[in-house]
Design an enzyme around this catalytic site. Structure first.
Site, PDB file in Angstrom:
ATOM      1  N   SER A  95       0.851  -1.192   0.000  1.00 49.90           N
ATOM      2  CA  SER A  95       0.000   0.000   0.000  1.00 49.90           C
ATOM      3  C   SER A  95       0.886   1.241   0.000  1.00 49.90           C
ATOM      4  O   SER A  95       2.074   1.175  -0.360  1.00 49.90           O
ATOM      5  CB  SER A  95      -0.944  -0.023   1.210  1.00 49.90           C
ATOM      6  OG  SER A  95      -1.940   0.980   1.083  1.00 49.90           O
ATOM      7  N   ASN A  96       0.325   2.371   0.383  1.00 51.49           N
ATOM      8  CA  ASN A  96       1.085   3.614   0.447  1.00 51.49           C
ATOM      9  C   ASN A  96       0.559   4.469   1.592  1.00 51.49           C
ATOM     10  O   ASN A  96      -0.301   4.033   2.361  1.00 51.49           O
ATOM     11  CB  ASN A  96       1.023   4.360  -0.888  1.00 51.49           C
ATOM     12  CG  ASN A  96      -0.402   4.656  -1.316  1.00 51.49           C
ATOM     13  OD1 ASN A  96      -1.122   5.412  -0.671  1.00 51.49           O
ATOM     14  ND2 ASN A  96      -0.828   4.028  -2.420  1.00 51.49           N
ATOM     15  N   HIS A  97       1.061   5.690   1.714  1.00 54.94           N
ATOM     16  CA  HIS A  97       0.795   6.509   2.897  1.00 54.94           C
ATOM     17  C   HIS A  97      -0.464   7.383   2.790  1.00 54.94           C
ATOM     18  O   HIS A  97      -0.721   8.190   3.685  1.00 54.94           O
ATOM     19  CB  HIS A  97       1.990   7.425   3.175  1.00 54.94           C
ATOM     20  CG  HIS A  97       3.257   6.694   3.502  1.00 54.94           C
ATOM     21  ND1 HIS A  97       3.383   5.900   4.621  1.00 54.94           N
ATOM     22  CD2 HIS A  97       4.442   6.616   2.848  1.00 54.94           C
ATOM     23  CE1 HIS A  97       4.599   5.388   4.661  1.00 54.94           C
ATOM     24  NE2 HIS A  97       5.263   5.800   3.593  1.00 54.94           N
TER      25      HIS A  97
END
Length: 402
Positions: free
Chosen positions: A212-214
């Site tokens: 995923s990412n932030h």
């Protein structure tokens, strides 16, 4: 005098923060509002009715009727008179009663009778604010249209430090002015339907791990809220987030890039436009393990495959509809954004760079540049809510040019 002629019922509950209500009342009066103070019985232990009567220039209302002469204080009339019911401070007890529909004092019956917008400024100790019951009550109230003036972080009456401190009076004044201005704003996007994507996608590796990412979704949620406030019918396709659903917005929750693709294509079919703000994974594991992958002595290699480019596929079929894209970059920012503008058939791109302090993930501010076929427009560092408003303004201009 931005509140000139506005009728505001100011509710005060039993919190040490009640002393701030005196300054808030004065600020509201100075801004031109007429203020009727309604106090709960316990609030009189923290600030006197005489103080609030002097500042508001109106008798304070506490009980349902005057025991001296039997005069009735009509909560129905108060609800009809008010342009805004503002409860500041709002204790955990009062928030719980509002969520449960309890009507055991004049302020609560006024809330249940109000036909106007309602806003609350929570004030309590950090553990009370963070308690799941309080958070559920706040979520319930949000879903019913109550606006929340977020409490600040700082030193609390208990001596602890954390979130729960009532917002300062000048911040509540600005919130009030913006809320009432928005309620009067012409519904310029009435009848228009928009898709907004927000948040991060989650690409499973096994039942435990994922890629995923932030992204928190804050920018996309601000855009959805702004479009809905202008009268648009908004479908928000959202990755996982802790954010509440904006008022008047229909949220479709997804996890993976594939799920976001399907939901976005479906929503775009009947839309007048879309704002593609989600941080969608470009790659996903080629194979998802059915069991947790055990740790071994050697390296673990994952084979990744490309996900579908949602924005590009919508751009290929957009026709005369509006399509807005985002570009979060770390280098060669403008060149990459211009390439996206052309390749994905965006009407304009909202570019931000992780090299700009205050921009990007997690924060409440953003620093963006609008890029379209005519050129670039750089904005200063702004709250994400204001960036959302600028994006909505551009969308309105595009619609007007149709």
């Amino acid at each position: 005098m931005q509140l000139q002629g506005k009728h505001i019922v100011l509710g005060i509950t039993g919190s040490i923060a009640a002393y701030k209500a005196a300054l808030l009342c004065r600020l509201l009066r100075t801004a031109g509002a007429e203020v009727q103070v309604v106090m709960t019985p316990l609030s009189k232990e923290f600030i006197t009715p005489l103080t609030m009567a002097t500042l508001s220039r109106r008798p304070i209302l506490v009980e349902f009727f005057d025991p001296e002469n039997g005069a009735w204080n009509s909560h129905v009339s108060l609800g009809e008179w008010a342009d805004l019911l503002l409860i500041a401070p709002a204790t955990a007890n009062t928030l719980a009663k509002m969520a449960g529909g309890v009507a055991d004092n004049l302020l609560l019956t006024t809330y249940l009778s109000a036909r106007c917008p309602v806003a609350v400024a929570p004030a309590m100790d950090l553990d009370m604010y963070a308690h799941p019951a309080t958070q559920q009550n706040l979520q319930t109230l949000r879903e019913r249209g109550v606006r929340i003036v977020e409490p600040a972080e700082g030193e609390l009456a208990s001596g602890l430090t954390g979130k729960g401190r009532m917002a300062e009076p000048d911040a509540i004044l600005r919130f009030t002015e913006e809320l009432l201005a928005a309620s009067e704003k012409k519904k310029s996007l009435n009848g228009r339907r928009f898709l907004v994507t927000a948040g991060a996608t989650i690409e499973a590796i096994d039942p435990v791990r994922f890629i995923s990412n932030h992204s928190t979704g804050k920018m996309g949620y601000a855009i959805a809220e702004e479009l809905a406030a202008r009268g648009a019918d908004v479908t928000l396709v959202s990755g996982r987030t802790v954010l509440p659903v904006p008022e008047g917005v229909r949220r479709v929750e997804v996890l993976s890039a594939e799920e976001m693709y399907r939901a976005s294509v479906e929503a775009f079919g009947g839309a007048d436009g879309a704002v593609m703000c989600a941080a969608v994974a470009d790659y996903t594991p080629d194979r998802v393990s059915e069991c947790k992958i055990r740790k071994g002595d050697g390296e673990l290699l994952l084979r990744l495959r490309r996900t579908r480019d949602i924005a590009a596929e919508l751009g290929a079929v957009k026709g005369g509809r509006i399509l807005v894209g985002f570009a979060l970059e770390t280098h060669d920012e403008e060149a990459h954004a211009e390439e996206k503008l052309a390749r994905k058939h965006f009407d304009f791109v909202v570019l931000n760079s992780l090299r700009d302090p205050g921009a990007g993930f997690r924060g409440d501010t953003n620093k963006v540049t609008f890029i379209d076929a005519r050129g670039h427009e750089a904005l200063p560092l702004l709250p994400k809510s204001e960036v959302a408003a600028r994006i909505a303004d551009r969308i309105e201009r595009l619609l007007a040019a149709e």
